[in-house]
Design an enzyme around this catalytic site. Structure first.
Site, PDB file in Angstrom:
ATOM      1  N   ASP A 277       0.805  -1.218   0.000  1.00 32.93           N
ATOM      2  CA  ASP A 277       0.000   0.000   0.000  1.00 32.93           C
ATOM      3  C   ASP A 277       0.839   1.269   0.000  1.00 32.93           C
ATOM      4  O   ASP A 277       0.353   2.349   0.339  1.00 32.93           O
ATOM      5  CB  ASP A 277      -0.983   0.014   1.181  1.00 32.93           C
ATOM      6  CG  ASP A 277      -2.121   1.006   0.973  1.00 32.93           C
ATOM      7  OD1 ASP A 277      -2.488   1.236  -0.190  1.00 32.93           O
ATOM      8  OD2 ASP A 277      -2.625   1.544   1.972  1.00 32.93           O
ATOM      9  N   ASP A 315      -3.439  -4.251  -5.507  1.00 28.68           N
ATOM     10  CA  ASP A 315      -2.708  -2.999  -5.759  1.00 28.68           C
ATOM     11  C   ASP A 315      -1.233  -3.171  -6.097  1.00 28.68           C
ATOM     12  O   ASP A 315      -0.593  -2.212  -6.532  1.00 28.68           O
ATOM     13  CB  ASP A 315      -2.803  -2.034  -4.575  1.00 28.68           C
ATOM     14  CG  ASP A 315      -4.196  -1.497  -4.349  1.00 28.68           C
ATOM     15  OD1 ASP A 315      -5.065  -1.713  -5.206  1.00 28.68           O
ATOM     16  OD2 ASP A 315      -4.428  -0.883  -3.305  1.00 28.68           O
ATOM     17  N   ASP A 462     -11.794   1.607   4.910  1.00 27.91           N
ATOM     18  CA  ASP A 462     -10.617   1.790   4.063  1.00 27.91           C
ATOM     19  C   ASP A 462      -9.501   2.516   4.811  1.00 27.91           C
ATOM     20  O   ASP A 462      -8.366   2.559   4.361  1.00 27.91           O
ATOM     21  CB  ASP A 462     -10.975   2.605   2.820  1.00 27.91           C
ATOM     22  CG  ASP A 462     -11.948   1.885   1.914  1.00 27.91           C
ATOM     23  OD1 ASP A 462     -11.774   0.678   1.705  1.00 27.91           O
ATOM     24  OD2 ASP A 462     -12.889   2.533   1.420  1.00 27.91           O
TER      25      ASP A 462
END
Length: 488
Positions: A277, A315, A462
């Protein structure tokens, strides 16, 4: 960085591998950075009639015909198995070919190739189902690792071409001298919902220990509990695994084992890539490349031959942009390729999907290059929209563009899945707990993609942002859950 070598006709001269330069693999584009965090209604198995396309896959007659062998190979039947002695002089995999011709393929048709195989030494060889003439397009192109233990391999795929000149091939060169053995070779037609792990289970697994289910149990007197139970906690969704999971072998094995005991299909997310991330709300990951390799290998081994769906590293491909230099980008791509190889080789009854970002992030041709470099051709396909909000139609259109680039550049296309957990109202340009989002279609086969899946757990934050400023990433919020139910 090298791409896997092009498909080839195995009775002719061929071009060598296509080189994919680091520069072309690393074409970068800026975009939003969705955050993720760790933390039924099942689809029934579909029974479909199958048509066998290969001839003499069991070698019961004692003959290898119509299977052929090319240069640098000697072929025979021994103890009811196909034995192929491979010479040491082959420079390329396709310089020691064996296979069968005249295989009919239909564009859009689903197939399953299966066989048992072993080798006298540890080797990696190439397996294809491909066009037997130029341009040698290969709807299925896999690398398999063999040793002295005979193992079952099963590869579902969807054809990207129509031809009566298909081939099933094993390309055995460039590995020195060894003996290859195979048996029970089969190539069958049949819809994707009728093959692979889906056909072996009675529906997707509802995780009884997911955050929404745990909240409902602990808050049965809350006026919101019944709605959250009915709309979210009772639906099948994914469980995320990362550095919070403890011993990964135990964690994965227990989860998959519980699903298997219930005759259900579990969905797992591997989320532990180093630098996860890009330092955002869900930052973390394995402490080193070696630690990650150990972790992901144990993850795949813990699944073993049990049926499963795995989402590989949300991601991680799209966020190559965030890494500071080509060395680190190349390291991440090598780790992702390693992950795809581990699921291919160690979790042989798993459909694994490499994360491909979302419809509003990376240009489709760039994503196709990255997916190829990251080893998407080793697994079932790619997944879109994880933890995001784009509609299924938008994701399907984007997937079509990615597959068009994969086809034109590398000669193959891939099935894809879409995360529909929160895309009922589409995207509004925000990614972190935006208002006005809504639950999407519960997990199912088809619906615009091969699979629609609730990958993100609805109601899990989130990060401390949007309409949940005080809720950390991965923490369940009943307010977020009710907003997703109501679309507010």
């Amino acid at each position: 960085m090298k791409a896997h070598s092009p498909s080839v006709s195995l009775s002719r001269r061929h071009l060598g591998p296509i080189a994919l330069t680091l520069a072309s693999a690393m074409v970068l584009a800026c975009g939003p950075t969705p955050a993720h965090a760790p933390e039924s209604e099942g689809v029934s198995a579909v029974s479909q009639s199958l048509t066998e396309l290969v001839v003499n896959g069991t070698f019961a007659s004692g003959s290898v015909s119509p299977w052929w062998n090319g240069p640098n190979t000697q072929s025979s039947v021994e103890n009811g198995q196909w034995r192929v002695n491979v010479a040491s002089g082959a420079a390329n995999p396709w310089d020691a070919p064996i296979g069968q011709d005249n295989i009919p393929l239909t564009n859009g048709q689903a197939y399953t190739l299966s066989f048992t195989a072993s080798a006298s030494t540890s080797v990696t060889v190439r397996v294809t189902v491909q066009l037997g003439v130029s341009p040698y397009t290969a709807p299925l192109d896999q690398q398999i690792t063999l040793d002295g233990t005979s193992r079952q391999f099963t590869f579902p795929f969807t054809s990207s071409l129509t031809t009566n000149q298909g081939q099933v091939t094993f390309q055995l060169g460039s590995r020195g001298a060894f003996t290859f053995r195979a048996d029970n070779l089969s190539l069958t037609t049949g819809g994707s919902s009728g093959s692979g792990p889906i056909a072996q289970t009675s529906g997707f697994y509802v995780d009884p220990n997911a955050n929404p289910a745990a909240w409902v149990r602990a808050n049965s007197g809350d006026s919101r509990a019944a709605r959250i139970q009915s709309s979210i906690a009772s639906k099948p969704g994914a469980r995320w695994f990362g550095n919070w999971s403890g011993d990964i072998t135990t964690a994965v094995s227990n989860f998959v084992g519980a699903a298997d005991a219930a005759d259900k299909l579990p969905v797992l997310v591997a989320y532990n890539i180093p630098g996860r991330d890009c330092g955002g709300a869900s930052s973390g990951g394995a402490g080193s490349p070696d630690a990650y390799r150990t972790w992901i290998s144990a993850f795949a081994s813990a699944i073993g031959t049990r049926p499963a769906i795995v989402i590989i590293e949300p991601d991680a491909v799209a966020q190559l942009d965030c890494l500071p230099n080509d060395t680190e980008r190349q390291t991440r791509l090598s780790l992702l390729r390693y992950a795809t190889e581990q699921f291919r080789d160690r979790a042989t009854n798993t459909w694994a999907y490499l994360d491909g970002g979302n419809a509003g992030w990376i240009a489709a041709d760039t994503m196709a290059q990255r997916l190829e470099s990251a080893g998407a051709h080793n697994v079932r396909g790619f997944v879109l929209n994880v933890s995001n909000f784009y509609t299924t139609a938008q994701s399907t259109s984007y997937a079509g563009s990615v597959n068009s680039s994969l086809s034109s550049r590398y000669g193959y296309t891939l099935p894809f899945a879409v995360d529909t957990s929160r895309n009922g109202n589409g995207a509004n340009g925000e990614w972190c707990n935006p208002a006005g989002r809504k639950l999407g279609t519960p997990s199912q086969t088809g619906g615009g993609a091969e699979l629609l899946l609730w990958v993100k757990v609805p109601g899990d934050s989130d990060g401390p942002c949007g309409i949940a400023p005080g809720v950390v990433a991965g923490q369940f919020s009943p307010d977020l859950a009710i907003r997703l139910i109501d679309g507010t």
